[in-house]
Design a protein around this motif. Structure first.
Motif, short mmCIF file in Angstrom:
data_model
loop_
_atom_site.label_atom_id
_atom_site.label_comp_id
_atom_site.label_asym_id
_atom_site.label_seq_id
_atom_site.Cartn_x
_atom_site.Cartn_y
_atom_site.Cartn_z
N ASN A 179 0.83 -1.21 0.00
CA ASN A 179 0.00 0.00 0.00
C ASN A 179 0.86 1.26 0.00
N ASP A 180 1.94 1.23 0.80
CA ASP A 180 2.85 2.38 0.82
C ASP A 180 3.47 2.59 -0.56
N TRP A 192 2.15 1.80 -3.43
CA TRP A 192 1.13 2.34 -4.33
C TRP A 192 0.91 3.83 -4.09
N LYS A 193 0.88 4.24 -2.81
CA LYS A 193 0.71 5.67 -2.51
C LYS A 193 1.89 6.48 -3.03
N ARG A 194 3.09 5.94 -2.88
CA ARG A 194 4.27 6.65 -3.36
C ARG A 194 4.24 6.79 -4.88
N GLN A 200 1.56 6.99 -6.76
CA GLN A 200 0.59 8.02 -7.10
C GLN A 200 1.15 9.41 -6.82
N GLN A 201 1.90 9.51 -5.70
CA GLN A 201 2.51 10.79 -5.36
C GLN A 201 3.54 11.19 -6.42
N GLU A 251 -3.72 -1.42 -9.44
CA GLU A 251 -3.53 -1.74 -8.02
C GLU A 251 -3.88 -3.20 -7.75
#
Length: 817
Positions: free
Chosen positions: A378-379, A381-383, A385-386, A428
């Motif tokens: 999850n981390d 994936w967030k990175r 997107q960032q 994802e």
């Protein structure tokens, strides 16, 4: 000569055919030599000659006959032959003339044609020589210009690539080998191309690593000019995929994970690598360190490919205005980010599968600490997107003015796959597909951890609910599972479903402990053993309900679907608590109704005493009711710890008690002035009687307002009662009409008296017919029966209260309309 005038064979010919000596001459395969040799052989030559002479003589005669018969036709044919010979002679003369004409024309054409062929060949050679010379001149010019461009370094690299592209075009379809004047230039051009390609590759690598749009854009322009953009990008992406595959293998290498640092020893043949006893913690620590590094590596590679994809989507060739991404995706090929991400996710799935298949320790680590692994994903994936957002901002804050202006003119940048899903592809989900097997195993173990303490505290044959400490252990397990799963909404929902199953199991086990025998609902003596156990079970369910509710409330960012799943399970627990106390509530309710109905055994027909006050503060049945309710609450309900739950149920009982009290009070006949005073006192005491059943009597709502509103009506005239504002809004019309029967003469019978029912049966009928319309219809029947009885006895007038009751009935019926 086969036919004479009529068509039959001539007699001479027929005679010849019939003679065997001439048979051989009629055959198609007749051979003179064979016939002659045969005649000589047979030594009958003189005879044969005589025979042949005779035959010839006959044929001559026949010919003569035929010529005589057809001499006109023969003359005509002879004349035709002479004409044909004349025509043929004329044609031959003309053909000769034509031939001589063609010969003269040929003599005039051949020479010019040969000259044209010769001159055309010369022209072709001249043109080829001119083309070659032009190419050589252009090559010499471009070679000289290329030397200057190469000296300009990276600033002139795109122009150098353009020159090389033109030089490639000049070299296409022609052999330039052996031309001494450009041999050195061709060697220089080959070296220059290699140098430009290497310089562009270094520029691309540096630009991608530093996220520099200027450097990457320049490198892409060089490769586009060289005509190798598509192949170069494919090689770059394949290189990233290869490096990441190697990184994944290294991160999951059980041999590296299980060896002490700095010293790597070789095991014997067939010896499996595994953590030594007591060294599992170090193995796990090394594994998670590797996994964190792997996520960093994947993130970095994805960031670089994303940056490349963004620039490809924005950059256009300044001359042809072709967008670079169109070069990549033409021929139906997918864009590079999609291709790269698909390769990475497939590699993750395959490598994780093979690694855990070959190592039980890896499998246990990933299954046991699945939330930790999911958090890393999850981390990541967030990175990613960032990264997508940061890259877009970088385009506007860095890069040359030329590139910035170029980007400004282009269409809006399309979102990449990390920023939005497509209908047929969820990036994802593709990433998390490699975790499915570990999630299933983790959820299975999670359910076991949740079920184990419940199965432990509900042993087979046990008769008591869990203690507070045992219940705390269950709640701690539930809280722990939910807290660990909080790293991901989908995992939270899956674990919430497990928690719901756990709550259901607790409910099933608790329900098996409930006593359903007759002593569970008795309200005569003290608590029985079955009732004590039911109270303990309800208290246990209540504690579970409250504790789980508190755990759910304390969860941060808990998904609504997960909360709803657990809330639904808790509602089932609440329903089970209700069904557990319902038999006791039913018994209490039946007893309260039985006590209230005994008011009809008391005399309310008396007049006022001399003091104007009732002889006793309240009736005997009211004292019994107050005592019973007080005893029930102290003996039975005070043992329940869930006061709100108890009051929610007993308040309904209090409302029912008030409804029954008002109903029976309205049915008392006859009712004297003294009885009114005593009944009014009972109304006041009724509030005290039901007070233990509720938090505050005023919380009973409409029932409380009915109790308060009905009491003053006892002393009002019938006319005042009919005009009371409480009618319809607070007190139903049917209750007031029932009460007005008490003021009528005995001839005007109450509905239950007319139907010859007991008051208990009438009360049951009213419960079965809650509709005001049904109740008013029964009352109207009683009034109509009264009218008929008066007419039957030929009475002069109706009772004074009758017209008021009729008026009220009409008002009630119109209100229903």
């Amino acid at each position: 000569m086969e036919e004479a005038g009529g068509g039959a064979p001539a007699p001479a010919l027929a005679e010849l055919q019939a003679d065997e000596c001439y048979a051989d001459f009629f055959r198609e395969d007749f051979d003179v030599k064979a016939y002659t040799s045969q005649s000589i052989h047979q030594a009958v030559i003189a005879e044969q000659l005589a025979k042949l002479a005779q035959g010839i003589s006959q044929l001559d005669k026949e010919l003569h006959v035929q010529v005589v018969a057809r001499h006109e036709d023969l003359l005509a044919q002879a004349t035709g032959i002479e004409s044909l010979e004349g025509v043929l002679q004329m044609m031959q003369t003309r053909i000769g003339a034509l031939q001589s004409t063609v010969d003269r024309i040929r003599a005039k054409i051949v020479d010019p044609y040969n000259k044209i062929v010769s001159r055309t060949a010369q022209l072709a050679k001249l043109q080829a020589a001119c083309d070659l010379l032009r190419r050589i001149i252009r090559i010499l010019h471009l070679s000289k210009r290329l030397q200057g461009q190469l000296q300009g370094g990276s600033r002139e690299i795109t122009k150098a690539a353009q020159s090389l592209n033109e030089l490639d075009y000049l070299s296409q379809g022609i052999d330039l080998s052996g031309i001494e004047v450009i041999e050195n230039d061709l060697l220089f051009i080959a070296r220059a191309r290699l140098e430009v390609e290497n310089q562009a590759k270094r520029l691309l690598e540096q630009g991608v690593e530093t996220q520099s749009p200027t450097q990457v854009g320049t490198a892409l322009q060089v490769f586009y000019n060289l005509g190798t953009l598509k192949d170069t990008i494919a090689n770059v992406v394949d290189g990233y995929c290869t490096v990441l595959e190697e990184n994944i293998k290294n991160a999951l290498d059980i041999k590296v994970l299980t060896q002490p640092s700095q010293t790597v020893t070789r095991g014997g043949p067939g010896r499996a690598a595994m953590p030594t006893p007591g060294n599992t913690a170090a193995f796990r620590a090394a594994l998670w360190t590797n996994m964190e590094k792997l996520m960093d590596q994947i993130c970095a590679a994805c960031g670089q490919v994303q940056h490349l994809q963004k620039l490809l989507a924005k950059k256009r060739d300044p001359i042809s205005h072709v967008c670079f991404i169109e070069e990549i995706v033409k021929d139906g090929q997918s864009d590079i980010l999609y291709k790269f991400w698909t390769a990475v996710t497939q590699t993750l799935s395959s490598q994780f599968q093979s690694a855990t298949d070959s190592s039980m320790f890896l499998k246990q680590a990933f299954e046991g600490e699945y939330p930790k692994l999911l958090r890393l994903y999850n981390d990541l994936w967030k990175r990613l997107q960032q990264y997508s957002q940061n890259i877009q901002r970088n385009f506007n804050t860095s890069g040359s003015p030329d590139l910035f202006a170029e980007l400004q003119q282009m269409e809006e940048d399309a979102q990449d796959i990390f920023m939005q899903k497509t209908q047929d592809y969820d990036p994802e989900k593709a990433l998390k597909d490699s975790l499915q097997q570990y999630e299933a195993a983790y959820l299975s173990k999670s359910l076991s951890r949740l079920f184990d303490p419940i199965n432990l505290v509900f042993p087979p044959g046990g008769r008591n609910p869990p203690s507070s400490d045992e219940l705390d252990s269950i709640i701690k397990t539930i809280a722990s599972e939910l807290n660990v799963a909080a790293v991901d909404p989908d995992l939270s929902l899956a674990v919430a479903k497990n928690v719901a199953k756990t709550i259901q199991l607790y409910g099933v086990k608790s329900e098996q402990l409930l006593s359903t025998q007759g002593d569970a609902s008795q309200v005569i003596g003290p608590l029985t053993e079955g009732q004590r156990r039911n109270v303990a079970v309800v208290n246990s369910l209540y504690k579970l309900h409250q504790a789980v509710l508190k755990v759910v409330t304390n969860q941060n960012s808990f998904p609504a679907a997960a909360e709803e799943t657990i809330t639904t399970a808790l509602k089932a627990v609440h329903d089970l608590m209700g069904s557990a106390v319902q038999p006791l509530l039913n018994s209490v309710g039946d007893s309260v109704e039985a006590i209230i109905i005994t008011m009809h055994q008391e005399d309310f027909s008396g007049s006022l005493s001399s003091s104007g006050k009732p002889d006793v503060p309240c009736s005997l049945y009211m004292k019994e009711l107050q005592g019973f309710i007080g005893r029930v609450m102290s003996d039975y309900f005070r043992h329940f710890e869930c006061f709100d739950f108890v009051f929610d149920n007993t308040e309904a009982m209090a409302q029912r008690a008030i409804e029954l009290f008002i109903r029976n009070a309205s049915l008392i006949r006859p009712l004297g002035e003294g009885g009114k005073m005593r009944l009014a006192a009972d109304f006041a005491q009724m509030e005290l009687a039901v007070a233990p059943l509720c938090r505050r009597v005023s919380d009973l709502g409409k029932s409380y307002r009915q109790l308060r509103s009905f009491r003053p009506l006892l002393f009002q005239t019938s006319e005042h009662i009919a005009s009371s504002p409480a009618l319809g809004e607070v007190i139903p019309f049917s209750i007031i009409l029932q009460f007005l029967f008490t003021r009528a003469p005995p001839e005007l019978k109450s509905p239950f008296q007319r139907a010859e029912w007991s008051i208990a049966r009438y009360s049951q009928w009213l419960d079965d017919h809650p509709s005001e319309k049904d109740r008013l219809a029964l009352i109207r029947g009683a009034l109509e029966a009264y009218v008929q009885s008066v007419r039957a006895r030929e009475g002069k007038e109706f009772a004074p209260v009758y017209p008021i009751m009729v008026q009220l009935l009409q008002k009630a019926m119109s209100a229903l309309q």
